[in-house]
Write a protein that holds these residues in place. Structure first.
Motif, short mmCIF file in Angstrom:
data_model
loop_
_atom_site.label_atom_id
_atom_site.label_comp_id
_atom_site.label_asym_id
_atom_site.label_seq_id
_atom_site.Cartn_x
_atom_site.Cartn_y
_atom_site.Cartn_z
N VAL A 1 2.61 -6.28 1.31
CA VAL A 1 1.51 -7.08 1.83
C VAL A 1 1.49 -8.42 1.09
CG1 VAL A 1 -1.00 -7.20 2.04
CG2 VAL A 1 0.17 -5.06 2.49
N TYR B 1 0.86 -1.20 0.00
CA TYR B 1 0.00 0.00 0.00
C TYR B 1 0.89 1.23 0.00
CZ TYR B 1 -4.19 -2.69 0.82
OH TYR B 1 -5.24 -3.55 0.67
N SER C 1 0.72 3.86 1.62
CA SER C 1 1.00 4.35 2.97
C SER C 1 1.71 3.30 3.82
CB SER C 1 -0.31 4.75 3.65
OG SER C 1 -1.19 3.65 3.63
N GLN D 1 -16.34 -7.14 2.26
CA GLN D 1 -16.86 -7.45 3.59
C GLN D 1 -17.82 -6.35 4.04
OE1 GLN D 1 -12.70 -7.85 4.65
NE2 GLN D 1 -13.30 -9.32 6.20
N THR E 1 -4.76 -15.83 8.21
CA THR E 1 -5.02 -15.01 9.42
C THR E 1 -5.44 -13.61 9.00
OG1 THR E 1 -2.68 -14.48 9.43
CG2 THR E 1 -3.38 -16.21 10.94
N SER E 2 -6.02 -12.91 9.93
CA SER E 2 -6.45 -11.54 9.65
C SER E 2 -5.23 -10.70 9.30
CB SER E 2 -7.15 -10.98 10.89
OG SER E 2 -7.63 -9.71 10.62
N GLY E 3 -5.31 -9.97 8.20
CA GLY E 3 -4.18 -9.13 7.79
C GLY E 3 -3.21 -9.86 6.87
N ALA E 4 -3.55 -11.11 6.50
CA ALA E 4 -2.63 -11.88 5.65
C ALA E 4 -2.59 -11.33 4.22
CB ALA E 4 -3.04 -13.34 5.63
N GLY E 5 -3.64 -10.62 3.82
CA GLY E 5 -3.65 -10.03 2.47
C GLY E 5 -4.72 -10.61 1.56
N LYS E 6 -5.72 -11.27 2.13
CA LYS E 6 -6.78 -11.89 1.30
C LYS E 6 -7.59 -10.81 0.55
CE LYS E 6 -8.60 -13.72 4.97
NZ LYS E 6 -7.67 -13.27 6.02
N SER E 7 -8.04 -9.81 1.31
CA SER E 7 -8.83 -8.75 0.66
C SER E 7 -7.99 -7.99 -0.34
CB SER E 7 -9.38 -7.78 1.70
OG SER E 7 -10.23 -8.47 2.58
N THR E 8 -6.70 -7.82 -0.01
CA THR E 8 -5.81 -7.10 -0.93
C THR E 8 -5.72 -7.85 -2.26
OG1 THR E 8 -4.55 -6.36 0.98
CG2 THR E 8 -3.48 -6.15 -1.16
N LYS F 1 -8.77 -7.20 -4.17
CA LYS F 1 -8.76 -5.88 -4.81
C LYS F 1 -7.94 -5.91 -6.10
CE LYS F 1 -8.96 -3.18 -0.61
NZ LYS F 1 -8.12 -2.38 0.26
N1 ATP Z 1 -5.72 0.90 2.75
C1 ATP Z 1 -4.66 0.34 3.38
N2 ATP Z 1 -3.55 1.07 3.60
C2 ATP Z 1 -2.46 0.54 4.22
N3 ATP Z 1 -2.40 -0.75 4.65
C3 ATP Z 1 -3.48 -1.51 4.45
C4 ATP Z 1 -4.68 -1.02 3.82
N4 ATP Z 1 -5.61 -2.02 3.77
C5 ATP Z 1 -5.02 -3.09 4.35
N5 ATP Z 1 -3.75 -2.79 4.76
C6 ATP Z 1 -2.79 -3.69 5.41
O1 ATP Z 1 -2.53 -4.74 4.50
C7 ATP Z 1 -2.44 -5.98 5.19
C8 ATP Z 1 -3.41 -6.98 4.53
O2 ATP Z 1 -4.71 -6.50 4.73
P1 ATP Z 1 -5.99 -7.27 4.15
O3 ATP Z 1 -7.17 -6.39 4.42
O4 ATP Z 1 -5.74 -7.63 2.71
O5 ATP Z 1 -6.00 -8.57 5.04
P2 ATP Z 1 -7.10 -9.75 5.10
O6 ATP Z 1 -6.34 -11.02 4.91
O7 ATP Z 1 -8.21 -9.48 4.15
O8 ATP Z 1 -7.59 -9.63 6.60
P3 ATP Z 1 -9.06 -9.95 7.22
O9 ATP Z 1 -9.12 -11.43 7.39
O10 ATP Z 1 -9.01 -9.25 8.56
O11 ATP Z 1 -10.10 -9.38 6.30
C9 ATP Z 1 -2.73 -5.69 6.66
O12 ATP Z 1 -1.49 -5.60 7.33
C10 ATP Z 1 -3.41 -4.35 6.63
O13 ATP Z 1 -3.09 -3.63 7.80
#
Ligand code: ATP
Ligand code: MG
Length: 286
Positions: free
Chosen positions: A150, A143, A145, A217, A169-176, A179
């Motif tokens: 990620v 990202y 910022s 989500q 795990t939460s924050g692993a990068g699935k949503s990323t 995207k």
């Molecule tokens: N807009 C953003 N700007 C900066 N960092 C971000 C942003 N969105 C997510 N992150 C960071 O990127 C990493 C992956 O986030 P992501 O949302 O993809 O995780 P996830 O696997 O979908 O988690 P969850 O299971 O909680 O939905 C995390 O460390 C999060 O803090």
């Protein structure tokens, strides 16, 4: 804290309770100290500004009163002088509010301009995807910022008819990754392809929506009717298409709602009583 409350089950499952409580205590302590500090500043700032606004008026009344008693000026001159001073002080009083509004507006304008910068120029000559495969090839993403990557060297192939669950795990990068697959963002390096064509290219040409849909989500309900909410995605869909779409997501209970597709959602909508709510059956509701 809000995220912790919403994700309470995840927090319990990963035994993160102690960590989240410590984190919440730290955040509350930080907000408390910031609140006290700004309150202390305000207790100094406000009396000083009030005093600065009142001082000229007091001076005019004192000097003007003394001059009037000496017979050097008339009463009208003193009153006029004090009224002029009031007119002068009022705009100065409002100036900090204007400065604050200008700062807020600049921040909003920067966001709007930022959207324009991200969108990029629409592609004119777009290749057609060869098939419905999706491919992630050596993708790295950070990202703007964020300090770290990620996703690093991510690879994935999805074939038509396949169902893939991405677990982590939460924050692993699935949503990323979601995207990137939906063309909302582009990878820092590597490529995300739909039928061999980069999804960013298809997204820029408005071609991607027919192939890849991102369901996030977070869900948003716009004020308006159920029909308005559904046609936001496909403006020319007729009622049959909308009912089919609702049935596909097992929401055909919407047909039992008072007013059907014309029911108002959001603030000002119809509140269902318990009996009406019970009539609506959906597996996700319990
Ligand atoms: N807009 C953003 N700007 C900066 N960092 C971000 C942003 N969105 C997510 N992150 C960071 O990127 C990493 C992956 O986030 P992501 O949302 O993809 O995780 P996830 O696997 O979908 O988690 P969850 O299971 O909680 O939905 C995390 O460390 C999060 O803090
Ligand atoms: Mg996520």
């Amino acid at each position: 804290m809000n995220a912790t409350a919403q994700g309470a089950r995840t927090v319990e499952a990963f035994r993160l309770r102690g960590r989240r409580v410590r984190e919440a205590d730290r955040a509350v302590g930080c907000a408390y100290r910031a609140g006290r500090r700004t309150l202390a500043l305000r207790t100094v700032l406000f009396p000083v500004t009030e005093f600065a606004h009142a001082l000229p008026m007091v001076l005019i009344l004192l000097v003007g009163g003394a001059a009037y008693l000496d017979g050097k000026v008339g009463l009208g001159v003193v009153v006029t002088g004090s009224l002029y001073m009031r007119r002068l002080v009022d705009p100065l009083d409002r100036a900090p509010t204007w400065v604050e509004q200008v700062q807020r507006s600049s921040a909003s304008l920067a966001r709007v301009k930022g959207v324009g910068l991200v969108a990029g120029a629409p592609a004119t000559d777009v290749r057609q995807p060869a098939d419905d495969r999706i491919g992630v090839r050596g993708v790295r993403y950070a990202y703007p910022s964020g300090a770290h990557d990620v996703l690093r060297d991510a690879n994935l192939t999805g074939c038509p008819g396949e169902r893939l669950a991405l677990v982590g795990t939460s924050g692993a990068g699935k949503s990323t990754l979601g995207k990137l697959l939906s063309g909302v963002d582009v990878p820092s390096s590597g490529s995300v392809l739909a039928g061999g064509v980069p999804v960013a290219e298809l997204a820029a040409a408005d071609e991607l929506g027919n192939r890849i849909v991102l369901i996030t989500q977070e869900h948003h309900v716009f004020m308006g009717t159920l029909r308005d909410n559904l046609t936001a995605a496909t403006p020319d869909a007729d009622d049959d298409a909308l009912r089919t779409a609702l049935a596909l997501v097992e929401a055909d209970w919407a047909g039992a709602l008072p007013d059907g597709l014309d029911i108002l959602l959001g603030t000002g909508g119809v509140h269902l009583d318990a009996a009406q709510a019970q009539q609506l059956t959906w597996p996700g509701w319990s």
